[in-house]
Design a protein around this motif. Structure first.
Motif, PDB file in Angstrom:
ATOM      1  N   MET A 195       9.653  -1.501   0.640  1.00 32.31           N
ATOM      2  CA  MET A 195       8.851  -0.435   0.031  1.00 32.31           C
ATOM      3  C   MET A 195       9.699   0.593  -0.718  1.00 32.31           C
ATOM      4  N   SER A 196      10.985   0.272  -0.914  1.00 36.17           N
ATOM      5  CA  SER A 196      11.875   1.277  -1.499  1.00 36.17           C
ATOM      6  C   SER A 196      11.388   1.779  -2.861  1.00 36.17           C
ATOM      7  N   LEU A 197      10.855   0.864  -3.681  1.00 35.56           N
ATOM      8  CA  LEU A 197      10.430   1.293  -5.012  1.00 35.56           C
ATOM      9  C   LEU A 197       9.200   2.191  -4.953  1.00 35.56           C
ATOM     10  N   ASP A 198       8.364   1.942  -3.961  1.00 39.69           N
ATOM     11  CA  ASP A 198       7.195   2.818  -3.778  1.00 39.69           C
ATOM     12  C   ASP A 198       7.660   4.213  -3.360  1.00 39.69           C
ATOM     13  N   PHE A 199       8.645   4.238  -2.446  1.00 38.96           N
ATOM     14  CA  PHE A 199       9.169   5.531  -1.997  1.00 38.96           C
ATOM     15  C   PHE A 199       9.844   6.265  -3.162  1.00 38.96           C
ATOM     16  N   LEU A 200      10.562   5.486  -3.981  1.00 44.51           N
ATOM     17  CA  LEU A 200      11.244   6.088  -5.130  1.00 44.51           C
ATOM     18  C   LEU A 200      10.227   6.726  -6.076  1.00 44.51           C
ATOM     19  N   ARG A 201       9.175   5.990  -6.343  1.00 46.47           N
ATOM     20  CA  ARG A 201       8.126   6.498  -7.239  1.00 46.47           C
ATOM     21  C   ARG A 201       7.490   7.772  -6.654  1.00 46.47           C
ATOM     22  N   MET A 202       7.311   7.773  -5.330  1.00 47.76           N
ATOM     23  CA  MET A 202       6.729   8.933  -4.658  1.00 47.76           C
ATOM     24  C   MET A 202       7.668  10.154  -4.785  1.00 47.76           C
ATOM     25  N   ASP A 203       8.973   9.916  -4.599  1.00 46.28           N
ATOM     26  CA  ASP A 203       9.954  11.004  -4.733  1.00 46.28           C
ATOM     27  C   ASP A 203       9.889  11.616  -6.128  1.00 46.28           C
ATOM     28  N   ILE A 204       9.850  10.730  -7.128  1.00 45.01           N
ATOM     29  CA  ILE A 204       9.826  11.202  -8.515  1.00 45.01           C
ATOM     30  C   ILE A 204       8.567  12.045  -8.752  1.00 45.01           C
ATOM     31  N   LYS A 205       7.464  11.568  -8.227  1.00 42.73           N
ATOM     32  CA  LYS A 205       6.190  12.287  -8.401  1.00 42.73           C
ATOM     33  C   LYS A 205       6.271  13.679  -7.750  1.00 42.73           C
ATOM     34  N   ASN A 206       6.815  13.729  -6.526  1.00 46.22           N
ATOM     35  CA  ASN A 206       6.915  15.014  -5.821  1.00 46.22           C
ATOM     36  C   ASN A 206       7.779  16.008  -6.586  1.00 46.22           C
ATOM     37  N   ILE A 207       8.924  15.512  -7.051  1.00 47.85           N
ATOM     38  CA  ILE A 207       9.850  16.395  -7.765  1.00 47.85           C
ATOM     39  C   ILE A 207       9.206  16.884  -9.054  1.00 47.85           C
ATOM     40  N   ASN A 208       8.573  15.951  -9.765  1.00 44.92           N
ATOM     41  CA  ASN A 208       7.923  16.324 -11.024  1.00 44.92           C
ATOM     42  C   ASN A 208       6.832  17.365 -10.801  1.00 44.92           C
ATOM     43  N   SER A 209       6.020  17.165  -9.763  1.00 40.35           N
ATOM     44  CA  SER A 209       4.920  18.121  -9.598  1.00 40.35           C
ATOM     45  C   SER A 209       5.437  19.502  -9.190  1.00 40.35           C
TER      46      SER A 209
END
Ligand SMILES: Nc1ncnc2c1ncn2[C@@H]1O[C@H](COP(=O)(O)OP(=O)(O)OP(=O)(O)O)[C@@H](O)[C@H]1O
Ligand SMILES: [Mg+2]
Length: 540
Positions: free
Chosen positions: A323-337
């Motif tokens: 699930m690493s890529l899902d977690f990565l995408r989630m991190d990016i989303k959090n930082i962006n928001s």
């Protein structure tokens, strides 16, 4: 009976309730008169006494059964045979009895300081790792963090120097103690399962052991980041069960350095600086430390000495994690928001994702392990998000089911794979190259599959563009070019809606609403779904 019982005792056979019950049955069969007496015993007390007498008599008679001939012997043997499997024949063990635990052994202070944890802290103190154990810095959802001073412990001279940089001055430590009494973060297992490093500790259901693994995981991840030297992180010192000792990030006046969330930015440029640095760090964590943070946010980063420090890495996983890529995408989303709320220009999530996972960056002339070079590249090359078009593309990106390779596909993905509902990330990148100035070459092949139809975004515009995937003709041999065309068509559709006239837009929206309403009619209610799941689980 007496003979049998004494035999039982002699052979170490445990006399259980069942055994006695069976003997009673035996007596009832052998001495039917007793039953009659039992019936009459309901009436009066003396009769009951009589019954007792007769039972004892019966037992006496039974003990003398040897005298009454072979037929009785035969019947008794039959009954004993019938119930033999219920008789425990293993040796009586007095020592095996469970010791009852005192609840006081598990009583906790502030949810973490139970007597066992106190013993670990005491051990750290007597070994000289810490000297004073001070107040609580934070009471988080999964752990409490305390302040402590380093001890004058018996360490190797090199390490001792680290612990005591100047004479008379003691280093400060942050001690993170994981909660053992409350498991708020219950789905921890999904961060450990699938991790090669923790392959032997998977499916650990014992909370205390799970916490131990969790603390060790944080220690190892922290060590990896700290030793890499590319991303700042507090130095890990020790780990023992649920206690983790690390360097304390000190503001200088005895207080902890602020979290990014509380950091007072001087101006817009400074905010941009930290945003670009953060993007560079996500890449460095992924490429150099082989880690995806998996809970990256303004709460888990500290600004210390004008540098961004990454903390709380217990849930971080390696890129190999399914699930690493899902977690990565989630991190990016959090930082962006977060940075969007700080009113600065942010980059499309997809562009950051590609920047992170691409082995080589085009037109990059700096050092791949240098955070400052990467920060400058990010600031210069990545195109900021502009308008609803980019937002729609991010929506599509968020809904994609990411898989590292075909091995990472689930059963449902295989179905969709055979239906040809797959986009290659390579084609997304190629598309991005044409459209945006940022150029990346993907050395790794990542497959992306469209999310399931039920998971389609709430956004109406995207809903319709997303449904385009249903038009697939099922030809999975079509290759990248068709995928690319499909993607281009999809993006054109999104763009096209920008110029449609008012009436058709209104019509389209009402149609979409109607379709949603229809779908809701046949939708299984959440509580019914839950019940069904429960039922099927209990059947298993
Ligand atoms: N090394 C450190 N130096 C200074 N402060 C720290 C350090 N580690 C943690 N803290 C403080 O403790 C807080 C909680 O730490 P951490 O995020 O690791 O634990 P947590 O249980 O995940 O907490 P939360 O639920 O608040 O995220 C941090 O937000 C930070 O303020
Ligand atoms: Mg945290």
């Amino acid at each position: 009976m007496a003979y049998i019982l004494s035999e039982c005792v002699e052979r170490g056979i445990e006399i259980t309730n069942l055994l006695v019950k069976n003997f009673k049955k035996l007596i009832a069969i052998r001495f039917p008169v007793k039953r009659d007496l039992k019936r009459s015993s309901r009436a009066t007390a003396p009769a009951r006494d009589h019954c007792k007498m007769s039972l004892e008599d019966g037992l006496g008679k039974l003990s003398l059964h040897e005298k009454h001939g072979a037929d009785r012997d035969h019947i008794n043997t039959q009954i004993l045979d019938k119930h033999a499997h219920n008789i425990k024949t293993d040796e009586l063990s007095v020592t095996r009895a469970k010791t009852s635990k005192d609840k006081a052994n598990r009583a906790t202070v502030e949810n973490v300081l139970d007597p066992r944890t106190m013993r670990f802290l005491q051990a750290l103190k007597s070994r000289g790792v810490i000297s004073e154990f001070n107040g609580c810095l934070s009471t988080g959802k999964e752990a409490n963090v305390y302040h402590a001073f380093a001890g004058y412990g018996a360490k190797s001279s090199e390490e001792e120097q680290k612990v005591l940089p100047n004479q008379g001055e003691r280093r400060e430590y942050a001690i993170k103690i994981y909660k053992t009494s409350i498991l708020v973060f219950k789905d921890r297992e999904r961060y450990v399962d699938g991790e090669f490093r923790f392959r032997n500790s998977r499916s650990q259901h014992n909370p205390r052991k799970m916490i131990k693994i969790w603390a060790e995981k944080e220690f190892r991840n922290l060590k990896r980041i700290y030793q890499s030297g590319v991303v700042p992180a507090p130095e890990p010192i020790e780990v023992k069960s649920n206690v983790l000792v690390m360097e304390f990030l000190n503001r200088g006046d005895g207080f902890a350095s602020p979290k990014l969330k509380d950091f007072p930015y001087k101006d817009r440029d400074e905010t941009l600086y930290y945003y670009h640095t953060m993007v560079a760090y996500i890449r460095l964590l992924y490429q150099c430390c082989q880690l995806v943070h998996a809970d990256l946010s303004e709460y888990n980063t500290i600004v210390h000495n004008q540098k961004l420090y990454v903390i709380d890495v217990s849930q971080s996983v390696q890129p190999e994690h399914p699930m690493s890529l899902d977690f990565l995408r989630m991190d990016i989303k959090n930082i962006n928001s977060y940075f969007e709320r700080m009113s600065i220009d942010i980059f499309p999530e997809r562009a950051i994702f590609q920047f992170v996972i691409s082995d080589k960056l085009e037109k990059f002339e700096g050092e791949y392990t240098n955070a400052e070079d990467l920060r400058q590249y990010v600031a210069k090359t990545l195109r900021p998000k502009s308008g609803p078009e980019d937002e729609a593309e991010d929506e599509v990106f968020r809904s994609l089911h990411l898989v590292r390779n075909l091995g990472g596909l689930e059963e449902r993905d295989f179905d969709r794979f055979t239906l040809g509902k797959f986009d290659l990330l390579k084609s997304l990148i190629a598309h991005d190259n044409q459209k945006v100035a940022s150029n990346f070459t993907a050395s790794e092949q990542y497959e992306l599959s469209s999310s399931s139809d039920e998971e389609v975004s709430e956004d109406e515009d995207y809903n319709e563009s997303g449904s385009g995937s249903e038009d697939d003709d099922g030809d999975d041999e079509s290759g990248e070019s068709s995928d690319e065309e499909e993607w281009l068509e999809k993006s054109k559709e999104i763009k096209g809606k920008k110029h449609e006239d008012k009436d058709s837009k209104k019509q389209r929206k009402t149609d979409a609403k109607e379709a949603k309403r229809e779908k809701r009619k046949t939708k299984v209610k959440k509580h019914i779904k839950k019940k069904l799941i429960k039922k099927t689980k209990s059947k298993k």
